[in-house]
Design a protein around this motif. Structure first.
Motif, mmCIF file in Angstrom:
data_model
loop_
_atom_site.group_PDB
_atom_site.id
_atom_site.type_symbol
_atom_site.label_atom_id
_atom_site.label_comp_id
_atom_site.label_asym_id
_atom_site.label_seq_id
_atom_site.Cartn_x
_atom_site.Cartn_y
_atom_site.Cartn_z
ATOM 1 N N GLU A 1 0.702 1.672 10.131
ATOM 2 C CA GLU A 1 -0.629 1.168 9.804
ATOM 3 C C GLU A 1 -1.433 0.934 11.082
ATOM 4 O O GLU A 1 -2.611 1.305 11.170
ATOM 5 N N ILE B 1 -2.772 5.792 -0.411
ATOM 6 C CA ILE B 1 -3.121 6.435 0.853
ATOM 7 C C ILE B 1 -4.213 5.650 1.568
ATOM 8 O O ILE B 1 -4.870 4.802 0.985
ATOM 9 N N SER B 2 -4.418 5.953 2.842
ATOM 10 C CA SER B 2 -5.304 5.152 3.682
ATOM 11 C C SER B 2 -6.758 5.608 3.652
ATOM 12 O O SER B 2 -7.663 4.791 3.647
ATOM 13 N N ILE C 1 3.741 6.701 1.909
ATOM 14 C CA ILE C 1 4.628 6.609 3.076
ATOM 15 C C ILE C 1 5.935 5.907 2.696
ATOM 16 O O ILE C 1 7.023 6.308 3.125
ATOM 17 N N SER D 1 2.610 3.074 -2.186
ATOM 18 C CA SER D 1 2.386 3.717 -0.889
ATOM 19 C C SER D 1 3.167 5.025 -0.819
ATOM 20 O O SER D 1 4.385 5.044 -1.036
ATOM 21 N N ILE E 1 -1.229 1.971 3.215
ATOM 22 C CA ILE E 1 0.170 2.412 3.285
ATOM 23 C C ILE E 1 1.142 1.240 3.306
ATOM 24 O O ILE E 1 2.353 1.440 3.249
#
Length: 436
Positions: free
Chosen positions: A375, A115-116, A160, A158, A153
């Motif tokens: 992103e 995750i970011s 996503i 990831s 991500i």
């Protein structure tokens, strides 16, 4: 009622309720269920239930809470502090070195969790005060943290990518492999941008004075802090790409690595475990509700035969297949300014993927283009997630307009990276083709 009018009402209702600020899951699910009822009647609900049941049987879905839990644990272990100290000692003597080091740390963090927000919060807390204290331009520093955090991500694992694979049916392992080289490409592009800009404007990011630079013995001792993160990366990505473990099994191994890391850094407590588990339940619950709503949306979209209409419209775009792909990227870029990546994925992929495959493009390659766009969307005003994560940890003297201005050149760097991957698809497809 004609297909054109039904499709217009359907998508118009979605946009209207989203603009009102209603939760995405309720908008997607609610509007879709209403249109399903008036299109096919009460029996159409069985279609939604069948699709949801099929997704819930997917073993891959288990990887999502595992990777989220891994990120929540790593966020509190002290790994980021140790990594930043190492980068500080090794790169502080170069103009812009701390900013470049911050981006590399974010890349390592991205390769450990999926995750970011974790990298943005960690670097905003640790790296930003250090850079500002040493005379770095605040916009250069803020932008580096923003784009570095977005790598979470793109560089696998990831969350996503897992959701993309669930929706499109492509291999999670192939998606993970495809993200490695584009992720490294973006890291290199950002580093080049910082180096070139600091060469022409050295006052933006001065090098550390000689008396503050570390000696070689200290630098070599600091390298020990990289061993544990590298071990976690090898445990997660190495096991997937070597074919030893599935992404879900590798996620479980990654959780074990994160817990070992917390013990090594003497941060492990039952309270840490409780907080990480609670946040994981919250985030996973949100993702699941959105996923359920997405199946209702997909069923409604298919039932009204809107796909035929959209494909007809896309066929009239000038420039042929590549013109269609470029228009899709522009749509994704604009949506990313106002919606979260999961929402964009669930709204656009049922529309775009049949067109992408019918035009003969690789869905893995398109998936990487999609993730790069997301992103960029994480740091694009007005609603990029990383902008708000960062605002929560910066000093009061830094305003939201400062954060907005800081991302402009980095967004352009991200667009350059996107264009390179579009022009040279082999960057995304080389590793999947070789490993799988």
């Amino acid at each position: 009622m004609s297909i054109e009018l039904t499709t217009l009402l359907f998508f118009g209702s979605l946009i209207f309720f989203l603009v009102l600020g209603l939760p995405l899951a309720f908008v997607l699910g609610g509007v879709s269920v209403i249109f399903l009822y008036f299109t096919w009647g009460i029996d159409s609900f069985y279609l939604v239930a069948s699709q949801i049941w099929g997704t819930m049987e997917s073993f891959t879905l288990v990887a999502i809470p595992l990777f989220v839990f891994m990120a929540m644990v790593l966020e509190r272990t002290g790994v980021a502090n140790a990594l930043y100290r190492m980068m500080y000692l090794w790169s502080g003597g170069v103009r812009g070195g701390l900013a470049i080091g911050t981006v590399f740390i974010c890349a390592i963090f991205a390769a450990m969790c999926g995750i970011s927000g974790a990298a943005v919060v960690a670097m905003g807390t640790i790296a930003l005060p250090s850079m500002l204290e040493r005379g770095y331009d605040k916009h250069l520093a803020l932008g580096a943290i923003n784009i570095g955090g977005g790598l979470g991500i793109l560089i696998p694992p990831s969350v996503i990518m897992i959701l993309y694979s669930l929706i499109t049916g492509v291999s999670v392992g192939k998606m993970f492999a495809a993200g490695v080289l584009p992720g490294l490409l973006l890291v290199v592009l950002v580093a080049i941008y910082i180096i070139v800009r600091c060469y022409f404007q050295p006052e933006l990011a001065p090098a550390l004075p000689p008396e503050e630079r570390a000696e070689w013995p200290e630098k070599l001792r600091a390298l020990r802090s990289v061993l544990l993160p590298i071990l976690i990366v090898v445990m997660v990505l190495g096991s997937i790409m070597a074919g030893i473990a599935t992404p879900t099994e590798a996620a479980a191994v990654g959780v074990l690595g994160a817990l070992i890391s917390s013990v090594v850094h003497r941060q492990f407590t039952w309270q840490l475990l409780y907080d990480a588990a609670l946040r994981t339940f919250s985030l996973t619950g949100m993702i699941m509700w959105i996923l359920f709503a997405a199946h209702a949306f997909s069923a409604a979209y298919q039932s009204m035969d809107a796909q035929t209409l959209i494909e007809g419209l896309m066929a009239n775009i000038p420039g042929g297949p590549w013109g269609t792909i470029i228009v899709m990227q522009v749509i994704l870029f604009l949506l990313a300014m106002v919606l979260d990546p999961i929402g964009i994925m669930l709204i656009t992929l049922p529309v775009f993927m049949p067109i992408v495959t019918s035009l003969g493009f690789d869905p893995i390659w398109f998936g990487i283009l999609f993730v790069i766009n997301m992103e960029i969307g994480y740091m694009t005003p007005p609603f990029g997630f990383n902008l708000f994560y960062l605002k929560g940890v910066v000093p009061p003297s830094i305003t939201m307009p400062d954060i907005y201005r800081s991302v402009v050149p980095y967004v352009l760097v991200g667009i350059v990276g996107l264009a390179i991957v579009m022009i040279f698809p082999v960057i995304a497809t080389y590793l999947p083709d070789r490993l799988f």
